[in-house]
Design a protein around this motif. Structure first.
Motif, PDB file in Angstrom:
ATOM      1  N   TRP A 135      11.154  -3.490   5.793  1.00 15.33           N
ATOM      2  CA  TRP A 135      10.921  -3.870   7.185  1.00 15.33           C
ATOM      3  C   TRP A 135       9.857  -2.969   7.801  1.00 15.33           C
ATOM      4  O   TRP A 135       9.935  -1.749   7.708  1.00 15.33           O
ATOM      5  N   GLY A 136       8.858  -3.580   8.440  1.00 14.68           N
ATOM      6  CA  GLY A 136       7.776  -2.819   9.049  1.00 14.68           C
ATOM      7  C   GLY A 136       8.152  -2.261  10.409  1.00 14.68           C
ATOM      8  O   GLY A 136       9.310  -2.314  10.837  1.00 14.68           O
ATOM      9  N   SER A 137       7.168  -1.731  11.096  1.00 15.22           N
ATOM     10  CA  SER A 137       7.403  -1.121  12.403  1.00 15.22           C
ATOM     11  C   SER A 137       7.744  -2.176  13.443  1.00 15.22           C
ATOM     12  O   SER A 137       7.292  -3.320  13.371  1.00 15.22           O
ATOM     13  N   SER A 138       8.550  -1.793  14.408  1.00 13.19           N
ATOM     14  CA  SER A 138       8.978  -2.709  15.458  1.00 13.19           C
ATOM     15  C   SER A 138       7.775  -3.223  16.237  1.00 13.19           C
ATOM     16  O   SER A 138       6.853  -2.466  16.572  1.00 13.19           O
ATOM     17  N   GLY A 139       7.770  -4.518  16.515  1.00 15.57           N
ATOM     18  CA  GLY A 139       6.678  -5.134  17.258  1.00 15.57           C
ATOM     19  C   GLY A 139       5.603  -5.739  16.378  1.00 15.57           C
ATOM     20  O   GLY A 139       4.754  -6.483  16.861  1.00 15.57           O
ATOM     21  N   SER A 140       5.633  -5.435  15.077  1.00 14.94           N
ATOM     22  CA  SER A 140       4.632  -5.997  14.170  1.00 14.94           C
ATOM     23  C   SER A 140       5.007  -7.436  13.815  1.00 14.94           C
ATOM     24  O   SER A 140       6.159  -7.858  13.949  1.00 14.94           O
ATOM     25  N   ASP A 273       4.932  10.432   2.865  1.00 13.32           N
ATOM     26  CA  ASP A 273       6.074   9.559   2.633  1.00 13.32           C
ATOM     27  C   ASP A 273       5.689   8.082   2.653  1.00 13.32           C
ATOM     28  O   ASP A 273       6.488   7.230   2.264  1.00 13.32           O
ATOM     29  N   GLN A 274       4.478   7.791   3.127  1.00 10.29           N
ATOM     30  CA  GLN A 274       4.116   6.385   3.334  1.00 10.29           C
ATOM     31  C   GLN A 274       2.602   6.212   3.228  1.00 10.29           C
ATOM     32  O   GLN A 274       1.843   7.117   3.564  1.00 10.29           O
ATOM     33  N   ILE A 275       2.194   5.049   2.745  1.00  8.93           N
ATOM     34  CA  ILE A 275       0.780   4.667   2.717  1.00  8.93           C
ATOM     35  C   ILE A 275       0.608   3.448   3.603  1.00  8.93           C
ATOM     36  O   ILE A 275       1.344   2.464   3.463  1.00  8.93           O
ATOM     37  N   ASN A 276      -0.351   3.505   4.500  1.00  7.18           N
ATOM     38  CA  ASN A 276      -0.711   2.360   5.335  1.00  7.18           C
ATOM     39  C   ASN A 276      -2.097   1.858   4.937  1.00  7.18           C
ATOM     40  O   ASN A 276      -2.978   2.654   4.585  1.00  7.18           O
ATOM     41  N   ARG A 277      -2.280   0.564   5.008  1.00 10.16           N
ATOM     42  CA  ARG A 277      -3.628   0.018   4.831  1.00 10.16           C
ATOM     43  C   ARG A 277      -4.417   0.246   6.115  1.00 10.16           C
ATOM     44  O   ARG A 277      -3.870   0.612   7.152  1.00 10.16           O
ATOM     45  N   ARG A 278      -5.710  -0.015   6.039  1.00  9.72           N
ATOM     46  CA  ARG A 278      -6.554   0.252   7.196  1.00  9.72           C
ATOM     47  C   ARG A 278      -6.258  -0.660   8.383  1.00  9.72           C
ATOM     48  O   ARG A 278      -6.611  -0.341   9.524  1.00  9.72           O
ATOM     49  N   ASP A 279      -5.590  -1.815   8.119  1.00 18.58           N
ATOM     50  CA  ASP A 279      -5.221  -2.689   9.234  1.00 18.58           C
ATOM     51  C   ASP A 279      -3.897  -2.281   9.880  1.00 18.58           C
ATOM     52  O   ASP A 279      -3.408  -2.944  10.785  1.00 18.58           O
ATOM     53  N   THR A 285       6.021   3.009   0.463  1.00 17.99           N
ATOM     54  CA  THR A 285       6.822   4.119   0.977  1.00 17.99           C
ATOM     55  C   THR A 285       7.403   4.875  -0.210  1.00 17.99           C
ATOM     56  O   THR A 285       7.630   4.309  -1.281  1.00 17.99           O
ATOM     57  N   TRP A 286       7.624   6.173   0.006  1.00 17.59           N
ATOM     58  CA  TRP A 286       8.187   7.023  -1.050  1.00 17.59           C
ATOM     59  C   TRP A 286       9.180   7.956  -0.380  1.00 17.59           C
ATOM     60  O   TRP A 286       8.850   9.049   0.060  1.00 17.59           O
ATOM     61  N   ARG A 287      10.429   7.472  -0.269  1.00 17.76           N
ATOM     62  CA  ARG A 287      11.434   8.187   0.501  1.00 17.76           C
ATOM     63  C   ARG A 287      12.652   8.474  -0.359  1.00 17.76           C
ATOM     64  O   ARG A 287      12.841   7.892  -1.424  1.00 17.76           O
ATOM     65  N   VAL A 288      13.497   9.367   0.139  1.00 18.40           N
ATOM     66  CA  VAL A 288      14.701   9.762  -0.595  1.00 18.40           C
ATOM     67  C   VAL A 288      15.720   8.637  -0.546  1.00 18.40           C
ATOM     68  O   VAL A 288      16.047   8.125   0.529  1.00 18.40           O
ATOM     69  N   GLY A 289      16.222   8.214  -1.701  1.00 17.91           N
ATOM     70  CA  GLY A 289      17.191   7.137  -1.796  1.00 17.91           C
ATOM     71  C   GLY A 289      18.610   7.638  -1.946  1.00 17.91           C
ATOM     72  O   GLY A 289      18.902   8.819  -1.718  1.00 17.91           O
ATOM     73  N   GLY A 291      20.480   8.304  -4.510  1.00 15.85           N
ATOM     74  CA  GLY A 291      20.735   9.347  -5.495  1.00 15.85           C
ATOM     75  C   GLY A 291      20.154  10.694  -5.163  1.00 15.85           C
ATOM     76  O   GLY A 291      20.246  11.631  -5.975  1.00 15.85           O
ATOM     77  N   GLY A 292      19.507  10.794  -4.001  1.00 15.89           N
ATOM     78  CA  GLY A 292      18.919  12.066  -3.605  1.00 15.89           C
ATOM     79  C   GLY A 292      17.519  12.292  -4.161  1.00 15.89           C
ATOM     80  O   GLY A 292      16.950  13.365  -3.997  1.00 15.89           O
ATOM     81  N   THR A 293      16.965  11.278  -4.838  1.00 12.12           N
ATOM     82  CA  THR A 293      15.611  11.388  -5.358  1.00 12.12           C
ATOM     83  C   THR A 293      14.724  10.385  -4.641  1.00 12.12           C
ATOM     84  O   THR A 293      15.181   9.407  -4.058  1.00 12.12           O
ATOM     85  N   ARG A 294      13.419  10.634  -4.710  1.00  7.62           N
ATOM     86  CA  ARG A 294      12.480   9.746  -4.047  1.00  7.62           C
ATOM     87  C   ARG A 294      12.406   8.397  -4.739  1.00  7.62           C
ATOM     88  O   ARG A 294      12.443   8.322  -5.964  1.00  7.62           O
ATOM     89  N   ARG A 295      12.276   7.326  -3.936  1.00  5.94           N
ATOM     90  CA  ARG A 295      12.187   5.968  -4.463  1.00  5.94           C
ATOM     91  C   ARG A 295      10.905   5.338  -3.924  1.00  5.94           C
ATOM     92  O   ARG A 295      10.707   5.240  -2.708  1.00  5.94           O
ATOM     93  N   LEU A 296      10.048   4.907  -4.834  1.00 10.70           N
ATOM     94  CA  LEU A 296       8.787   4.277  -4.446  1.00 10.70           C
ATOM     95  C   LEU A 296       8.998   2.781  -4.229  1.00 10.70           C
ATOM     96  O   LEU A 296       9.553   2.098  -5.083  1.00 10.70           O
ATOM     97  N   VAL A 297       8.562   2.280  -3.071  1.00  6.31           N
ATOM     98  CA  VAL A 297       8.588   0.844  -2.780  1.00  6.31           C
ATOM     99  C   VAL A 297       7.176   0.431  -2.389  1.00  6.31           C
ATOM    100  O   VAL A 297       6.626   0.936  -1.407  1.00  6.31           O
ATOM    101  N   VAL A 298       6.581  -0.458  -3.188  1.00  5.44           N
ATOM    102  CA  VAL A 298       5.237  -0.957  -2.921  1.00  5.44           C
ATOM    103  C   VAL A 298       5.348  -2.401  -2.488  1.00  5.44           C
ATOM    104  O   VAL A 298       5.980  -3.211  -3.153  1.00  5.44           O
ATOM    105  N   ARG A 299       4.740  -2.735  -1.360  1.00  8.52           N
ATOM    106  CA  ARG A 299       4.878  -4.090  -0.819  1.00  8.52           C
ATOM    107  C   ARG A 299       3.775  -4.991  -1.325  1.00  8.52           C
ATOM    108  O   ARG A 299       2.697  -4.543  -1.620  1.00  8.52           O
TER     109      ARG A 299
END
Length: 299
Positions: A135-140, A273-279, A285-289, A291-299
């Motif tokens: 889920w993206g930022s509110s209002g998008s 923790d996050q990559i945004n495109r130029r738009d 996102t690469w956040r702690v899941g 199991g306590g380890t980072r989880r990469l989610v690419v959209r």
């Protein structure tokens, strides 16, 4: 408060009426947009043709239903509008004016259906914190920032009700309220509604169950082995060959995905923790899941 006999009866009648139509959760399964756990076309056929089963006890369903008015109320407060429960003023399923077997069951609306150009449909969702990466930022805009099966549900509601706009209001993790506006897409709806009508006529009226497209739709218990062997004909040979080719491609694709994910993680390092495109849209996102380890989610 316990559910009353009247509420159960009304729910039963609503489920019975819903069997006459393809609604928003049905079309997402028919089009193959949903997670595997939701089932596919065969599960829709079962819903329309088999005896109605009582709702299974489910905490997720319970709280999702109970929180709907509160999520909608927050939208009303945020934008100083009156939000009305759709089924208090209008019958549901709400049928399309022209296309048979196509109907909507919206949650809430702003405006008056007497002038549909003024209406905004408000769909509410409760989302686990572990699913927040989708889920993206509110209002998008919902189209690029909400899971596609939820986007399709709302596009279906808008098309069925013939209104121009909607919004998805979501409560994520119990304390993170967000909203996502979305405009109607008449071209998409025409495609989906035509598919739904034809599917209903062929499979429900024609009493022809569609083939299962997910293992979850065909594994039912553990029947005894028969000892019989099926000899593949030409059609089944082609299906098995196609699966073997896909499995080989999947293996190669998985290895390549792993390589690309490693490069993305290298760019993010420990600093980001996050990559945004130029738009401005979220790319990864690469956040702690859990199991306590980072989880990469690419959209």
């Amino acid at each position: 408060m316990a559910t009353t006999i009247r509420e159960k009866t009304e729910r039963w009648r609503w489920l019975e009426e819903r069997r006459r139509f393809i609604c928003s959760t049905d079309i997402t399964r028919i089009l193959g947009l949903t997670p595997d756990s939701w089932g596919g076309p065969l599960s829709v056929w079962n819903d329309k043709t088999l005896p109605i089963e009582p709702d299974a006890a489910n905490e997720l369903f319970y709280w999702g239903h109970k929180l709907e008015p509160l999520i909608a109320e927050r939208y009303a407060e945020e934008f100083d509008v009156e939000v009305i429960k759709f089924d208090e003023d209008y019958v549901t399923p709400f049928p399309h004016t022209e296309i048979a077997h196509v109907a909507a069951t919206p949650d809430f609306l702003v405006g008056d259906m007497a002038d549909r150009s003024t209406v905004t449909i408000v769909e509410t969702k409760t989302v686990s914190a572990w699913m927040s990466d989708g889920w993206g930022s509110s209002g998008s805009n919902a189209v690029d920032n909400v899971p596609p099966h939820y986007v399709a549900q709302v596009l279906w509601q808008l098309g069925c009700c013939e209104v121009p706009r909607g919004v998805i209001a979501a409560l994520i993790g119990g304390n993170d309220w967000r909203y996502y506006p979305i405009d109607a897409d008449p071209e998409w709806f025409e495609m989906a509604a035509t598919t739904a009508r034809d599917w209903y006529i062929e499979h429900v009226h024609g009493d022809r169950p569609p083939p299962p497209d997910q293992r979850s739709e065909i594994i039912v218990g553990a029947p005894d082995e028969s000892g019989l062997i099926l000899i593949a004909d030409d059609d089944l040979d082609e299906i098995i060959d196609a699966r073997q080719e896909l499995k080989a491609a999947e293996k190669a694709s998985k290895a390549e995905l792993g390589r690309l994910d490693a490069i993305i993680c290298h760019y993010m390092g420990n600093q980001f923790d996050q990559i945004n495109r130029r738009d401005g849209s979220v790319a990864a996102t690469w956040r702690v899941g859990k199991g306590g380890t980072r989880r990469l989610v690419v959209r």
